[in-house]
Design a protein around this motif. Structure first.
Motif, PDB file in Angstrom:
ATOM      1  N   ARG A  87       0.938  -1.293  -0.006  1.00 51.23           N
ATOM      2  CA  ARG A  87      -0.077  -0.132  -0.118  1.00 51.23           C
ATOM      3  C   ARG A  87       0.978   1.308   0.061  1.00 51.23           C
ATOM      4  O   ARG A  87       1.590   1.623   1.001  1.00 51.23           O
ATOM      5  CB  ARG A  87      -0.831   0.158   1.182  1.00 51.23           C
ATOM      6  CG  ARG A  87      -1.846   1.085   1.176  1.00 51.23           C
ATOM      7  CD  ARG A  87      -2.648   1.248   2.449  1.00 51.23           C
ATOM      8  NE  ARG A  87      -3.622   2.383   2.595  1.00 51.23           N
ATOM      9  CZ  ARG A  87      -4.466   2.553   3.567  1.00 51.23           C
ATOM     10  NH1 ARG A  87      -4.524   1.592   4.574  1.00 51.23           N
ATOM     11  NH2 ARG A  87      -5.195   3.471   3.620  1.00 51.23           N
ATOM     12  N   CYS A  88       0.978   2.190  -1.033  1.00 52.61           N
ATOM     13  CA  CYS A  88       1.684   2.976  -1.383  1.00 52.61           C
ATOM     14  C   CYS A  88       1.216   4.428  -1.286  1.00 52.61           C
ATOM     15  O   CYS A  88       0.350   4.564  -2.124  1.00 52.61           O
ATOM     16  CB  CYS A  88       2.694   2.938  -2.746  1.00 52.61           C
ATOM     17  SG  CYS A  88       3.480   1.366  -2.554  1.00 52.61           S
ATOM     18  N   ARG A  89       1.602   5.194  -0.455  1.00 50.56           N
ATOM     19  CA  ARG A  89       0.907   6.597  -0.383  1.00 50.56           C
ATOM     20  C   ARG A  89       1.984   7.495  -1.620  1.00 50.56           C
ATOM     21  O   ARG A  89       1.143   8.251  -2.270  1.00 50.56           O
ATOM     22  CB  ARG A  89       1.198   7.471   0.736  1.00 50.56           C
ATOM     23  CG  ARG A  89       0.541   7.025   1.974  1.00 50.56           C
ATOM     24  CD  ARG A  89       0.727   7.782   3.402  1.00 50.56           C
ATOM     25  NE  ARG A  89       0.014   7.311   4.401  1.00 50.56           N
ATOM     26  CZ  ARG A  89       0.421   6.113   5.143  1.00 50.56           C
ATOM     27  NH1 ARG A  89       1.276   5.654   5.363  1.00 50.56           N
ATOM     28  NH2 ARG A  89      -0.701   5.669   6.245  1.00 50.56           N
ATOM     29  N   GLN A  90       3.061   7.240  -1.780  1.00 50.24           N
ATOM     30  CA  GLN A  90       3.877   7.938  -2.874  1.00 50.24           C
ATOM     31  C   GLN A  90       4.870   6.919  -2.988  1.00 50.24           C
ATOM     32  O   GLN A  90       5.089   5.934  -2.696  1.00 50.24           O
ATOM     33  CB  GLN A  90       4.289   9.162  -2.415  1.00 50.24           C
ATOM     34  CG  GLN A  90       5.078   9.234  -1.507  1.00 50.24           C
ATOM     35  CD  GLN A  90       5.594  10.762  -0.882  1.00 50.24           C
ATOM     36  OE1 GLN A  90       5.260  11.645  -1.471  1.00 50.24           O
ATOM     37  NE2 GLN A  90       6.335  10.867  -0.164  1.00 50.24           N
ATOM     38  N   GLN A  91       5.667   7.369  -4.268  1.00 50.94           N
ATOM     39  CA  GLN A  91       7.031   6.353  -4.764  1.00 50.94           C
ATOM     40  C   GLN A  91       7.777   6.247  -3.559  1.00 50.94           C
ATOM     41  O   GLN A  91       8.036   7.107  -3.050  1.00 50.94           O
ATOM     42  CB  GLN A  91       7.612   7.056  -5.862  1.00 50.94           C
ATOM     43  CG  GLN A  91       8.358   5.857  -6.607  1.00 50.94           C
ATOM     44  CD  GLN A  91       8.908   6.356  -7.849  1.00 50.94           C
ATOM     45  OE1 GLN A  91       8.687   7.536  -8.100  1.00 50.94           O
ATOM     46  NE2 GLN A  91       9.771   5.534  -8.569  1.00 50.94           N
ATOM     47  N   ASP A  93       7.342   4.738  -0.698  1.00 52.89           N
ATOM     48  CA  ASP A  93       6.655   5.224   0.511  1.00 52.89           C
ATOM     49  C   ASP A  93       5.658   4.162   0.814  1.00 52.89           C
ATOM     50  O   ASP A  93       4.397   4.498   0.650  1.00 52.89           O
ATOM     51  CB  ASP A  93       6.095   6.664   0.884  1.00 52.89           C
ATOM     52  CG  ASP A  93       5.787   6.715   2.223  1.00 52.89           C
ATOM     53  OD1 ASP A  93       5.798   6.072   3.249  1.00 52.89           O
ATOM     54  OD2 ASP A  93       5.017   7.830   2.472  1.00 52.89           O
ATOM     55  N   CYS A  94       5.890   2.893   0.850  1.00 53.27           N
ATOM     56  CA  CYS A  94       4.887   1.673   0.867  1.00 53.27           C
ATOM     57  C   CYS A  94       4.699   1.092   2.185  1.00 53.27           C
ATOM     58  O   CYS A  94       5.818   1.043   2.869  1.00 53.27           O
ATOM     59  CB  CYS A  94       5.009   0.982  -0.307  1.00 53.27           C
ATOM     60  SG  CYS A  94       5.068   1.673  -1.935  1.00 53.27           S
ATOM     61  N   THR A  95       3.623   0.324   2.294  1.00 52.08           N
ATOM     62  CA  THR A  95       3.666  -0.339   3.461  1.00 52.08           C
ATOM     63  C   THR A  95       3.112  -1.960   3.138  1.00 52.08           C
ATOM     64  O   THR A  95       2.217  -2.052   2.621  1.00 52.08           O
ATOM     65  CB  THR A  95       2.593   0.181   4.726  1.00 52.08           C
ATOM     66  OG1 THR A  95       3.033   1.562   4.856  1.00 52.08           O
ATOM     67  CG2 THR A  95       2.418  -0.628   5.853  1.00 52.08           C
TER      68      THR A  95
END
Length: 652
Positions: A87-91, A93-95
């Motif tokens: 699950r990525c908010r931006q490049q 920067d994923c969970t």
């Protein structure tokens, strides 16, 4: 639903292990797209994880109390799938996450509005009716404008077996599907479902209508076959059957050809496993070994390694804890001490059998493995029978020479004897090779002796006669139904005939089977009588008009008049004995009988008639005091046989 991260106190590595945020994604099928009440208000997670509801959820978890029938429909969890993802908010920067996919469905279309409101719950109604030669599947209440598929199959443990090319049918409206009676089996099942390609989980209506039907079970046994073979020194057997049949495999011992087969030790019994080869560990193959298939106390099938075998004795040797041993002989299904055995009293010395047992001339068949110290040994009686036959032949030769000497001294007697032999040969030419099956009701002992007199006279004319009275041992082993089917199949295959001897007991059995009303209560027929069992086989032929070339109907006129025979069985010639015995013999001989053979049959008919008249008088003296009342015929000819009663048939 999302599960937030709440790292446990301690090491950083422990915190990294819980960096998984599993959001919940609900996938609703068309059959589940309803809006029931919100019943989940919280979610609990394991230690170290925090969970919260992001939006309303309508899942009803397993184990929770369900609403009462007639309220809102219930969604149940039918399938759950998981997969890893990011699950990525931006490049960059994923969970890491776990995606959970749930499939929900309605509980069995039990909602009171489901059938009217939900298309997939609108399934047809199935009914089954059975006629004499077929079964009819009635598919009813098919919704207008909808199409359904129906699948017919045999429900077996290892696989589903389709019923030929027409196993899958397309239904566009109410329809009746006919099945031949030989396909009506206890494992016959059918499924009906909507013919909508876009729905993968369409509800299906299942029905196995003959699962508890006794006639269907009997038909499944008739279509089953048991095969024996020796594989790598071990006895192996396999059962081919259309359905999974309950029962057990029982090895048995047949001491001589046509003798009864007696079960061996219970340790050798195996539970029945259809379609799978089964072996008997520790059992040495022997020509006198057979295997029976038994279920609920009945023997349905029997197969032997060899049909024609030498006579053997089966001995059981038991070693006792004190060091001594004892030997028993199997006779009539019972273990008898060797000193008391009938075989040792008929010219077979006990010490000779003991010597054969110790010297190795006997074959070891089996030994127990449970501490009982039992051993089974098979000893051939061929050398002992040769001695007895040699003495018997000498006595027979001496007797024949004495008779010839007396006849030579009386030429007239010799000429008369020659004429008798000539007549027997000429009549045998007319009847030789014909095979008949005589079916009768064993009303009482005197009547059975009368039937035996007739059958014996026919056998002396070189007819092959199958009779219940002469086959009691085989009947006890196979059962009435199995014995009857085997004899009837053999007789009809060889071009013979089935003779129905009617009496008051036979008429009573027919009336009971057909469900005709009686003024008074009739004496109960014997449950193991082959005549009762034969009604299942012969009535269809009479109803279908196939009786003329297969069956002959007769009666003893002084005991039972021919006009009291039910009209169903008078579609062909009926012979009153002994007055019409000559015509009866001509019918048995068939067409093309020359004048010389006709004259010979006429002379034999006169002799047999005299013996029958004496037997009839003896039978009348032993007849019970009860009498049968007259029959009340059925009200209509348009009848349908169902089990043991007749009901009006309905053709749709």
């Amino acid at each position: 639903m999302t599960c937030g991260v709440e790292p446990m106190p301690g090491s950083r590595r422990m915190a990294e292990m819980w960096l998984w945020v599993p959001p919940l994604i609900l996938v609703c099928l068309p059959s589940a797209c309803l809006q029931p009440a919100n019943i989940l208000e919280s979610v609990h997670c394991s230690q170290g994880l925090g969970c919260q509801l992001l939006e309303e959820n309508w899942l009803w978890p397993p184990g929770d109390a369900l609403p009462a029938p007639g309220q809102d429909p219930v969604l149940v969890l039918t399938q759950m799938e998981t997969r890893n993802g990011l699950r990525c908010r931006q490049q960059r920067d994923c969970t890491p996450c776990v995606q959970v996919t749930l499939r929900l469905g309605l509980l069995d279309c039990t909602w009171h509005r489901a059938k009217d409101a939900i298309r997939l719950c609108q399934v047809p109604r199935l009914e089954v009716s059975r006629k004499l030669d077929k079964a009819v599947l009635h598919v009813l209440d098919i919704p207008e404008g909808q199409h359904f598929s129906m699948w017919l199959y045999l429900n077996q443990t290892n696989a589903f077996k389709e019923l030929g090319e027409d196993a899958l049918k397309l239904l566009t409206g109410n329809e009746n599907v006919s099945l031949p009676i030989d396909q009506v089996l206890p494992c016959l099942c059918l499924e009906v479902w909507p013919n909508v390609r876009s729905q993968e989980d369409s509800p299906r209506t299942h029905l196995c209508p003959f699962a508890s039907d006794a006639e269907a079970l009997s038909r499944a046994w008739e279509q089953s076959r048991l095969k024996l073979k020796v594989f790598e020194g071990m006895l192996s057997c396999s059962l081919s059957a259309p359905c999974d049949l309950p029962g057990e495999l029982v090895p048995c011992w047949r001491g001589a050809p046509r003798a009864s087969c007696h079960p061996l030790h219970p340790q050798l019994h195996l539970p029945l496993a259809p379609q799978v080869p089964q072996e008997f560990p520790g059992l040495t193959p022997h020509p006198n070994l057979c295997v029976q298939v038994r279920s609920n106390g009945n023997t349905y099938l029997q197969s032997c390694l060899q049909k024609d075998t030498e006579q053997h004795l089966l001995l059981r040797k038991t070693k006792h804890s004190q060091g001594s041993s004892s030997t028993h002989v199997l006779e009539g299904g019972t273990w008898v001490p060797i000193a008391q055995a009938a075989s040792t009293g008929n010219g077979i010395p006990e010490d000779a059998l003991q010597r054969d047992l110790q010297s190795g001339e006997c074959t070891k068949v089996w030994s127990s493995e449970d501490g009982e110290n039992h051993e089974l040994w098979a000893c051939s009686l061929q050398k002992y029978s040769r001695r007895r036959w040699a003495l018997a032949w000498m006595m027979a030769l001496l007797g024949t020479c004495s008779i010839l000497l007396v006849l030579l001294l009386k030429k007239e007697e010799l000429k008369r004897w020659y004429r008798i032999l000539k007549d027997d040969y000429s009549s045998g030419g007319a009847l030789r090779g014909r095979h008949i099956l005589v079916l009768y009701s064993p009303d009482h002992t005197g009547f059975e002796r009368l039937v035996g007199t007739l059958a014996g006279a026919l056998a002396r004319l070189q007819l092959t006669v199958s009779l219940e009275l002469w086959s009691r041992g085989e009947l006890r082993s196979l059962g009435p139904m199995q014995w009857l089917h085997a004899q009837r199949h053999r007789v009809l295959q060889e071009g013979g005939a089935v003779v129905l001897l009617f009496s008051r007991g036979a008429r009573a059995a027919c009336s009971e089977w057909l469900g005709w009303e009686q003024k008074d209560r009739l004496p109960a027929a014997k449950p193991d009588s082959t005549f009762l069992a034969s009604l299942n086989c012969i009535l269809p032929d009479f109803l279908a008009g196939k009786s003329r070339d297969r069956y002959m109907v007769a009666c003893f006129e002084e005991l039972f008049p021919a006009d009291e025979i039910p009209a169903l069985f008078r579609s062909g010639p009926v012979y009153s004995l002994p007055s019409q015995l000559f015509n009866f013999l001509l019918a048995l001989a068939g067409p093309g009988v020359g004048q010389q053979k006709r004259n010979s049959l006429r002379r034999h008919a006169v002799l047999i008639s005299k013996s029958l008249e004496d037997a009839v008088r003896d039978c009348r003296g032993k007849e019970p005091s009860w009498r049968y009342p007259p029959l009340l015929p059925p009200q209509s000819d348009n009848t349908q046989l169902t089990g043991t009663s007749i009901r009006p048939s309905v053709e749709s």
